[in-house]
Write an enzyme that holds these catalytic residues in place. Structure first.
Site, PDB file in Angstrom:
ATOM      1  N   ARG A  42       0.822  -1.211   0.000  1.00  0.00           N
ATOM      2  CA  ARG A  42       0.000   0.000   0.000  1.00  0.00           C
ATOM      3  C   ARG A  42       0.858   1.264   0.000  1.00  0.00           C
ATOM      4  NH1 ARG A  42      -5.206  -1.439   3.877  1.00  0.00           N
ATOM      5  NH2 ARG A  42      -6.321  -2.447   2.170  1.00  0.00           N
ATOM      6  N   LYS A 203     -19.690 -15.367   1.776  1.00  0.00           N
ATOM      7  CA  LYS A 203     -21.098 -15.068   2.041  1.00  0.00           C
ATOM      8  C   LYS A 203     -21.770 -14.339   0.896  1.00  0.00           C
ATOM      9  CE  LYS A 203     -20.681 -14.455   7.032  1.00  0.00           C
ATOM     10  NZ  LYS A 203     -20.713 -13.380   8.023  1.00  0.00           N
ATOM     11  N   GLY A 356     -10.528  -7.747  -0.710  1.00  0.00           N
ATOM     12  CA  GLY A 356      -9.359  -7.903   0.151  1.00  0.00           C
ATOM     13  C   GLY A 356      -8.758  -9.289   0.065  1.00  0.00           C
ATOM     14  N   GLY A 377     -12.968  -3.398   0.621  1.00  0.00           N
ATOM     15  CA  GLY A 377     -14.403  -3.143   0.738  1.00  0.00           C
ATOM     16  C   GLY A 377     -14.863  -1.958  -0.104  1.00  0.00           C
TER      17      GLY A 377
HETATM   18  P1  ADP Z   1     -13.077 -10.720  -0.650  1.00  0.00           P
HETATM   19  O1  ADP Z   1     -12.426 -10.249   0.632  1.00  0.00           O
HETATM   20  O2  ADP Z   1     -12.112 -10.818  -1.782  1.00  0.00           O
HETATM   21  O3  ADP Z   1     -14.307  -9.914  -0.998  1.00  0.00           O
HETATM   22  P2  ADP Z   1     -14.587 -12.728   0.744  1.00  0.00           P
HETATM   23  O4  ADP Z   1     -14.241 -12.082   2.032  1.00  0.00           O
HETATM   24  O5  ADP Z   1     -15.978 -12.623   0.272  1.00  0.00           O
HETATM   25  O6  ADP Z   1     -13.589 -12.220  -0.406  1.00  0.00           O
HETATM   26  O7  ADP Z   1     -14.298 -14.279   0.804  1.00  0.00           O
HETATM   27  C1  ADP Z   1     -13.074 -14.795   1.191  1.00  0.00           C
HETATM   28  C2  ADP Z   1     -13.244 -15.981   2.083  1.00  0.00           C
HETATM   29  O8  ADP Z   1     -14.137 -16.918   1.526  1.00  0.00           O
HETATM   30  C3  ADP Z   1     -11.947 -16.691   2.288  1.00  0.00           C
HETATM   31  O9  ADP Z   1     -11.569 -16.575   3.640  1.00  0.00           O
HETATM   32  C4  ADP Z   1     -12.248 -18.132   1.907  1.00  0.00           C
HETATM   33  O10 ADP Z   1     -11.691 -19.082   2.796  1.00  0.00           O
HETATM   34  C5  ADP Z   1     -13.754 -18.181   2.004  1.00  0.00           C
HETATM   35  N1  ADP Z   1     -14.317 -19.268   1.198  1.00  0.00           N
HETATM   36  C6  ADP Z   1     -14.253 -19.440  -0.122  1.00  0.00           C
HETATM   37  N2  ADP Z   1     -14.841 -20.596  -0.486  1.00  0.00           N
HETATM   38  C7  ADP Z   1     -15.300 -21.176   0.650  1.00  0.00           C
HETATM   39  C8  ADP Z   1     -15.991 -22.383   0.960  1.00  0.00           C
HETATM   40  N3  ADP Z   1     -16.352 -23.230  -0.005  1.00  0.00           N
HETATM   41  N4  ADP Z   1     -16.280 -22.640   2.255  1.00  0.00           N
HETATM   42  C9  ADP Z   1     -15.923 -21.778   3.227  1.00  0.00           C
HETATM   43  N5  ADP Z   1     -15.279 -20.615   3.005  1.00  0.00           N
HETATM   44  C10 ADP Z   1     -14.962 -20.316   1.729  1.00  0.00           C
END
Ligand code: ADP
Ligand code: MG
Length: 407
Positions: A42, A203, A356, A377
Site C-alpha cells: 500500500r 457469504k 481484500g 471493501g
Molecule cells: P473478498 O475479501 O475478496 O471480498 P470474501 O471475504 O468474500 O472475499 O471471501 C473470502 C473468504 O471466503 C476466504 O476466507 C475463503 O476461505 C472463504 N471461502 C471461499 N470458499 C469457501 C468455501 N467453499 N467454504 C468456506 N469458506 C470459503
C-alpha cells in the site's frame, strides 16, 4: 473515465509548487510483532503521486489511518510507516507525532519545496470517524490543496476522507485513486465483450447488491466459493456440512431467474470431511455432495469451464476466492482461475480483481493481470454501484468548457 473528477494532472504548476498539499493515503498496513511493516504494497502504490508532488515542488503532508485504535495508542502509530516510506523514497521522511495541532501546522510550514512529512494516525483524533466539522476546519487550515489517493478509504465519510475535502478545494484524485476508478469504472461502464464476472467468497449476504448490480451488465456470471452452495440450495441440492446461508435461498432463486442463462454454477466441487489441512477429500458432482462433508473448492471440471469463459472474454472482473484458498489443499480452483486470468491478459483481455481476500489470493499473478484493486471493501461498494463519499466530494472537472462569449 474518472467520473469527471479532477486529478492531480488537472492542477497547474502554480497550484502545486510551494503549496501545502494535504495527501490522504491508505497506509493501513500490517505490522509484525516487532512493530515493523510486514507488507508495504500500500505504501508502494502511492509512490507515483508522491514523486509527482516532490518533482513539482509541493510541500506535502500525508494523512492516513492505521487499524482501529480507540484513541491515541502507540501500537497504532504510523512511525514505522514513515521509516519504510523513507527507505522506498531513498530519503528520510519527517514523522510528526500529532495530526491536527500547532506542531503539525508548524512542521508543514517549515517543509522545503519538494519536502514531505507523515502525520500521526488520523484515528487518534476523536472527531475523525464522526466527520466532525470543527476538526475538518482545523485540518483544512493546515493545507492549501487536498489530494485523495486513498481509494480503499473512500467509502468512509470521515474528516480525512470527506470533511476536509469539502473545505479545501481544489480537492483532487491522486494517481492511485485515478487508476482504481479507471479500471473498475471501465469494467462496469465500458466493458469489452463478452464481459465475464467471477464471484466467490464466503457469504452471498455480503454481496447481494454487488451481484444485482453486475447481473444486468455481464454476459456470464461464474459462481464459486461457499456462495455457490446457496445457489445449490436454491436448486434443491444437498450441501452437507458446507457453509451456507439458508435465509438467502430466496435471493439466490431470484438471481437465477433474473440471470436466466448467464449464471454458471460449478458442475463439480471438492468436498472435505472437515475444513482443515490434511482432511479427507474427494471430487463429486454438485448433485452428489455427501452428508457430513463440506464444499471447500470448485472441482476440476468447473475450473476448466471457468477457464474457457475467461479465455473467451473481452473483460473479466473477479471478486471472491473460489475455495478456502488459505489452506493449500483447497486452493487449486482459485489458483487455476488466477492462471486463466493471467493467460487471458496476455491475449488482450482486460482483467480486474477486487476484494481484500481476492487480492491476497491472486498475489502470485498480480503482475500478469491488468489490475488488482487495493480497494478492499471500497472496491466492492464501487462495483455495487454505490456512491463513495471520498470520491463524490472531489472537485468536478470542467472538460471541454466552451470559451466564454458575449450573450
Ligand atoms: P473478498 O475479501 O475478496 O471480498 P470474501 O471475504 O468474500 O472475499 O471471501 C473470502 C473468504 O471466503 C476466504 O476466507 C475463503 O476461505 C472463504 N471461502 C471461499 N470458499 C469457501 C468455501 N467453499 N467454504 C468456506 N469458506 C470459503
Ligand atoms: Mg474478505
Amino acid at each position: 473515465m474518472i467520473l469527471n473528477k479532477m486529478t492531480l494532472r488537472d492542477l497547474g504548476p502554480h497550484e502545486i509548487s510551494n503549496k501545502r498539499v494535504l495527501v490522504r493515503v491508505d497506509y493501513n498496513v500490517p505490522l509484525d510483532d516487532a512493530g515493523r511493516v510486514r507488507d508495504d504494497a500500500r505504501i508502494r502504490a502511492t509512490l507515483p503521486t508522491l514523486t509527482y508532488l516532490k518533482d513539482h515542488g509541493a510541500r506535502a503532508a500525508l494523512l492516513s489511518h492505521l487499524g482501529r485504535p480507540r484513541g491515541p495508542d502507540p501500537k497504532f502509530s504510523l512511525a514505522p510507516v514513515a521509516e519504510r516510506l523513507g527507505e522506498l523514497l531513498g530519503e528520510s521522511v519527517l514523522f510528526v507525532e500529532s495530526t491536527v495541532s500547532d506542531e503539525a501546522k508548524a512542521a508543514i510550514e517549515r517543509l522545503p519545496p519538494g519536502g514531505l512529512c507523515l502525520l500521526e494516525n488520523t484515528r487518534f483524533l476523536p472527531g475523525e470517524e464522526r466527520n466532525d466539522s470543527r476538526l475538518a476546519r482545523e485540518l483544512a487550515e493546515q493545507g492549501d490543496v487536498f489530494v485523495n489517493d486513498a481509494f480503499a478509504a473512500a467509502h468512509r465519510a470521515h474528516v480525512s476522507t470527506e470533511g476536509v475535502a469539502r473545505l479545501l478545494q481544489p480537492a483532487v484524485a491522486g494517481f492511485l485513486m485515478e487508476r482504481e476508478i479507471q479500471f473498475l469504472g471501465q469494467a462496469l461502464h465500458a466493458p469489452r465483450r463478452p464481459f465475464v464476472a467471477i464471484l466467490g467468497g464466503a457469504k452471498l449476504s455480503d454481496k447481494v447488491e454487488l451481484v444485482e448490480h453486475l447481473l444486468p451488465r455481464v454476459d456470464r456470471l461464474c459462481v464459486g466459493g461457499a456462495m455457490a452452495c446457496v445457489f445449490f440450495q436454491a436448486l434443491g441440492l444437498g450441501t452437507g456440512e458446507s457453509l451456507v446461508e439458508p435465509a438467502l435461498t430466496p435471493q439466490a432463486k431470484r438471481i437465477l431467474d433474473l440471470g436466466a442463462g448467464k449464471v454458471i454454477l460449478p458442475e463439480d466441487v471438492l468436498v472435505a470431511d472437515r475444513v482443515a489441512a490434511g482432511a479427507a477429500r474427494q471430487v463429486v458432482p454438485r448433485t452428489a455432495v455427501p452428508e457430513g462433508w463440506a464444499v471447500v473448492d470448485i472441482g476440476p471440471a468447473a475450473a476448466a469451464r471457468f477457464r474457457r469463459e475467461i479465455l473467451g472474454a473481452g473483460t473479466v472482473l473477479w471478486n471472491g476466492p473460489l475455495g478456502v484458498f488459505e489452506i493449500e489443499d483447497f486452493a487449486e480452483g482459485t489458483a487455476a482461475v488466477a492462471e486463466a486470468l493471467a493467460d487471458a491478459t496476455e491475449g488482450g483481455t482486460l482483467t480486474v480483481v477486487g476484494g481484500g481476500d481476492s487480492a491476497a489470493a491472486v498475489a502470485g499473478v498480480a503482475q500478469r493481470v491488468s489490475h488488482v484493486s487495493t480497494g478492499g471493501g471500497a472496491a466492492l461498494e464501487f462495483l455495487a454501484g454505490k456512491t463513495l463519499p471520498g470520491i463524490a466530494v472531489l472537485s468536478d472537472r470542467q472538460v471541454g468548457r466552451a470559451p466564454e462569449r458575449d450573450a
